[in-house]
Design an enzyme around this catalytic site. Structure first.
Site, PDB file in Angstrom:
ATOM      1  N   CYS A  50      53.861 126.378  22.697  1.00  0.00           N
ATOM      2  CA  CYS A  50      55.885 126.629  21.837  1.00  0.00           C
ATOM      3  C   CYS A  50      56.121 125.803  21.352  1.00  0.00           C
ATOM      4  CB  CYS A  50      56.490 126.994  23.100  1.00  0.00           C
ATOM      5  SG  CYS A  50      58.243 126.945  22.384  1.00  0.00           S
ATOM      6  N   CYS A  99      59.573 124.247  22.168  1.00  0.00           N
ATOM      7  CA  CYS A  99      59.225 123.250  23.563  1.00  0.00           C
ATOM      8  C   CYS A  99      59.012 122.039  23.915  1.00  0.00           C
ATOM      9  CB  CYS A  99      58.615 124.226  24.644  1.00  0.00           C
ATOM     10  SG  CYS A  99      59.637 126.116  24.543  1.00  0.00           S
ATOM     11  N   ASP A 100      57.226 121.815  23.281  1.00  0.00           N
ATOM     12  CA  ASP A 100      57.150 120.945  22.879  1.00  0.00           C
ATOM     13  C   ASP A 100      57.036 119.965  22.672  1.00  0.00           C
ATOM     14  OD1 ASP A 100      56.593 122.233  25.804  1.00  0.00           O
ATOM     15  OD2 ASP A 100      54.858 122.826  25.382  1.00  0.00           O
TER      16      ASP A 100
END
Ligand code: NAP
Length: 304
Positions: free
Chosen positions: A132, A135-136
């Protein structure tokens, strides 16, 4: 309580199904194991969902959809569905801590990211391996990273990652991308994105976190090591159907086969969105599936 409609999953398909069912005054429950929006909620910028000329953040879109569903009175239960059984025209839906009953069920559990299945992948999940970018991505400011895959997800996420990383190596097993042309053009014009064609990742190495990947050229067999701090994997999805596989027919990739009414082989059981076999998996087709499934569930209730 016996619900008229239970929707499994609160991604765009499940939320649209919930909206149509609740607005039709059917008692509706939506079961979700994590957060609303599914994969779409993890997309930083959605620019092909009609009505948003400047694009829309996936999480914002999901939250707006959820609010709309709640307005019409659908109930949300947080739970991971483990098994569904049908007895005497009623569906029993078993989650870890509780079970509920419903007259119809709409399966909208979507799909989960496919794994590479190479040495080092499991070991470094959360320590350099991610599925993701939204997200990261921010963890990789000014660092070199790799993106594995050549589809819309891989290229869209590689483009998103250009705002953080110093270099993004896109590792693709062919010499041609699957991604849509507009994304390809943007990626080819990015100075930060470098393509490693005809190549697969053989191994991910590091001490405490990812430090390098071993890449094999599938045409020549040549092995190369590329130093990277992170590896993002976007090689497609696997549908989440284990909990229901006895009640539906699956295709060879595990997607649920439905007719154009979103009906599965079990009467009263419908499927919508990425979980089903279909030619185009997008937010716009997911919400359309959800609407059809809910209307068909309503007709089923009227006739039975
Ligand atoms: P996808 O379209 O299935 O693409 C998967 C990519 O990963 C392909 O390039 C494939 O290579 C590669 N791949 C598959 N298995 C692999 C393996 N074991 N090792 C190495 N590479 C592998 O998946 P996706 O990109 O996640 O997209 C899923 C769906 O969501 C698609 O329908 C897509 O259009 C949609 N989507 C749309 C948008 C958008 O409209 N902006 C954004 C994201 C996703 P090959 O090309 O050689 O098969």
């Amino acid at each position: 309580m016996i619900y008229d409609v239970a929707v499994v999953g609160a991604g765009p398909a499940g939320l649209a199904a919930g909206l149509y069912a609740a607005r039709a005054k059917l008692s509706t429950v939506i079961l979700e194991k994590m957060f609303p929006g599914g994969q779409a909620a993890l997309t930083h910028h959605i620019e092909n969902y009609p009505g948003f000329s400047e694009g829309v953040n996936g999480l914002e879109l999901a939250n707006a959809m959820k609010k709309q569903v709640e307005k019409f009175g659908a109930e949300f239960i947080n739970g991971d569905v483990e098994r569904i059984e049908k007895t005497d025209d009623l569906f029993n839906i078993f989650m870890k801590a509780e079970s509920i009953k419903a007259k119809t069920v709409i399966l909208a559990a979507g799909a989960q990211p496919r794994k590479l299945g190479v040495k080092g992948e499991e070991e470094f999940i959360g320590r350099g391996i991610s599925y993701c970018a939204t997200c990261d991505g921010a963890f990789y400011k000014d660092k070199p990273i790799a993106m594995v895959g050549g589809g819309d997800s891989a290229i869209q996420e590689a483009l998103y990652l250009t705002r953080f990383a110093s270099t993004i190596y896109v590792i693709h097993r062919r010499n041609e991308l699957r991604a849509t042309k507009i994304l390809q053009d943007r990626a080819f014009n990015s100075e930060k994105i470098k393509f490693v064609w005809d190549s697969v990742v053989n191994e991910i190495k590091g001490k405490d976190a990812v430090e390098e990947i071993v890449v094999e050229n599938v045409k020549t067999g040549k092995l190369d090591s590329i130093p990277v701090d992170g590896v993002f994997v976007a090689i497609g999805y696997t549908p989440i159907t284990d909990f229901v596989k006895d009640l539906v027919e699956l295709d060879e990739e595990g997607y649920i086969i439905t007719d154009e009414h979103m009906a599965t082989k079990t009467p009263g059981l419908f499927a919508a969105g990425d979980i089903r076999q279909k030619p185009l998996r997008q937010v716009v087709t997911a919400v359309a599936d959800g609407a059809i499934a809910a209307v068909e569930a309503g007709k089923f209730l009227e006739n039975n």
